[in-house]
Write an enzyme that holds these catalytic residues in place. Structure first.
Site, PDB file in Angstrom:
ATOM      1  N   ASP A  25       0.784  -1.261   0.000  1.00 15.07           N
ATOM      2  CA  ASP A  25       0.000   0.000   0.000  1.00 15.07           C
ATOM      3  C   ASP A  25       0.807   1.298   0.000  1.00 15.07           C
ATOM      4  OD1 ASP A  25      -1.910  -1.942   0.234  1.00 15.07           O
ATOM      5  OD2 ASP A  25      -2.786  -1.229   2.101  1.00 15.07           O
ATOM      6  N   LYS A 130      -6.572  -5.000  -3.042  1.00 15.04           N
ATOM      7  CA  LYS A 130      -7.150  -5.718  -1.893  1.00 15.04           C
ATOM      8  C   LYS A 130      -8.214  -4.861  -1.200  1.00 15.04           C
ATOM      9  CE  LYS A 130      -3.428  -4.501   1.369  1.00 15.04           C
ATOM     10  NZ  LYS A 130      -4.227  -3.605   2.198  1.00 15.04           N
ATOM     11  N   VAL A 158       3.265   0.311   4.166  1.00 20.54           N
ATOM     12  CA  VAL A 158       2.524   1.046   5.199  1.00 20.54           C
ATOM     13  C   VAL A 158       1.089   0.507   5.313  1.00 20.54           C
ATOM     14  CG1 VAL A 158       3.881   3.122   4.818  1.00 20.54           C
ATOM     15  CG2 VAL A 158       1.748   2.837   3.538  1.00 20.54           C
ATOM     16  N   THR A 159       0.466   0.748   6.464  1.00 16.21           N
ATOM     17  CA  THR A 159       1.092   1.159   7.690  1.00 16.21           C
ATOM     18  C   THR A 159       1.472  -0.103   8.475  1.00 16.21           C
ATOM     19  OG1 THR A 159      -1.034   1.289   8.886  1.00 16.21           O
ATOM     20  CG2 THR A 159      -0.248   3.308   7.848  1.00 16.21           C
ATOM     21  N   CYS A 163      -2.118  -2.615   7.663  1.00 16.73           N
ATOM     22  CA  CYS A 163      -2.108  -3.522   6.511  1.00 16.73           C
ATOM     23  C   CYS A 163      -0.859  -4.397   6.433  1.00 16.73           C
ATOM     24  CB  CYS A 163      -2.307  -2.716   5.229  1.00 16.73           C
ATOM     25  SG  CYS A 163      -3.978  -2.038   5.137  1.00 16.73           S
TER      26      CYS A 163
HETATM   27  C1  C5J Z   1      -3.091   0.572   5.504  1.00 19.31           C
HETATM   28  C2  C5J Z   1      -4.793   1.733   6.708  1.00 19.31           C
HETATM   29  N1  C5J Z   1      -2.585   0.437   4.302  1.00 19.31           N
HETATM   30  N2  C5J Z   1      -3.989   2.117   7.693  1.00 19.31           N
HETATM   31  N3  C5J Z   1      -4.318   1.129   5.600  1.00 19.31           N
HETATM   32  O1  C5J Z   1      -2.465   0.252   6.508  1.00 19.31           O
HETATM   33  O2  C5J Z   1      -5.985   1.953   6.792  1.00 19.31           O
END
Ligand code: C5J
Length: 219
Positions: A25, A130, A158-159, A163
């Site tokens: 991400d 996803k 991240v994060t 995720c």
């Molecule tokens: C991810 C989120 N990518 N923090 N998304 O961690 O909502």
């Protein structure tokens, strides 16, 4: 050929031909100033600062012949893959699917949903859209890895506590040996990042290993 690198809780051994780099991400909306993440009051500089390290890891993976996977947290334009419970949580004026500063929030094809330019996927690399926090839920990732006989996953992105950790736990339960690259992952909450690194490698590596990028470059 196997390679062993210093890692925690103990050395990590892998074969590059059965290893994949999974970059979670690294999307404009989470990382760039002016995006969705910043509009929620987050300090996106905490995430942006890892981009050069993730780029160096990606270059190393490409050079070393690892399979490369990029993920994007994203939903269909009609939100058919977004459970109402997920959409209704968060800021009332910035829900998934609403018009955000970089297009519709977390919708496939919106400018903010793209991976940052510095980490753009190359031809032959797998991009997984996803709808969940985990990279395996409601995606074809498991089948794609199985088809390539991948056994080891190196995680970045991240994060860390959302995720990345969710995806790593899903992978661990599926039998993959997983390592999280310490300086190639970030959170809006630095304490959550540190806690996640500790959780992953606690109890003899209950979720997997952690190591800095320098462990790989030295090897
Ligand atoms: C991810 C989120 N990518 N923090 N998304 O961690 O909502």
């Amino acid at each position: 050929m196997t390679i062993t690198i210093p890692a925690l809780p103990d050395p990590f051994t892998f074969d590059p031909s059965t290893t994949a780099l999974v970059i979670i991400d690294m999307q404009r909306d989470f990382i760039e100033p002016g995006g969705f993440g910043e509009s929620l009051g987050n300090d996106v500089a905490l995430l942006a600062q890892i981009v050069p390290t993730v780029a160096a890891l990606l270059a190393l993976a490409r050079q070393s012949g690892w399979f490369v996977v990029h993920t994007r947290e994203s939903h269909a334009a009609d939100l058919s893959d977004c459970p109402p419970a997920k959409r209704l949580r968060g800021a009332p004026n910035a829900r998934i699917g609403d018009e955000g500063p970089m297009g519709r929030i977390l919708i496939r094809g919106a400018p903010g949903n793209a991976i940052v330019d510095a980490l753009a996927p190359a031809e032959g690399e797998l991009v997984i859209d996803k709808p969940g926090k985990g990279a395996f839920y409601a995606t074809l990732l498991a089948q794609e890895l199985e088809a390539r006989h991948i056994t080891h996953l190196v995680f970045a992105g991240v994060t860390t506590e959302v995720c990345v950790q969710t995806s790593m736990r899903e992978a661990n339960d599926r039998g993959y040996d997983c390592l999280l690259v310490e300086d190639a992952t970030a959170s809006y909450f630095p304490a959550f990042k540190l806690a996640t690194l500790d959780m992953v490698r606690s109890q003899g590596g209950i979720v997997g290993w952690t190591a800095p990028l320098s462990s790989f470059t030295a090897a």
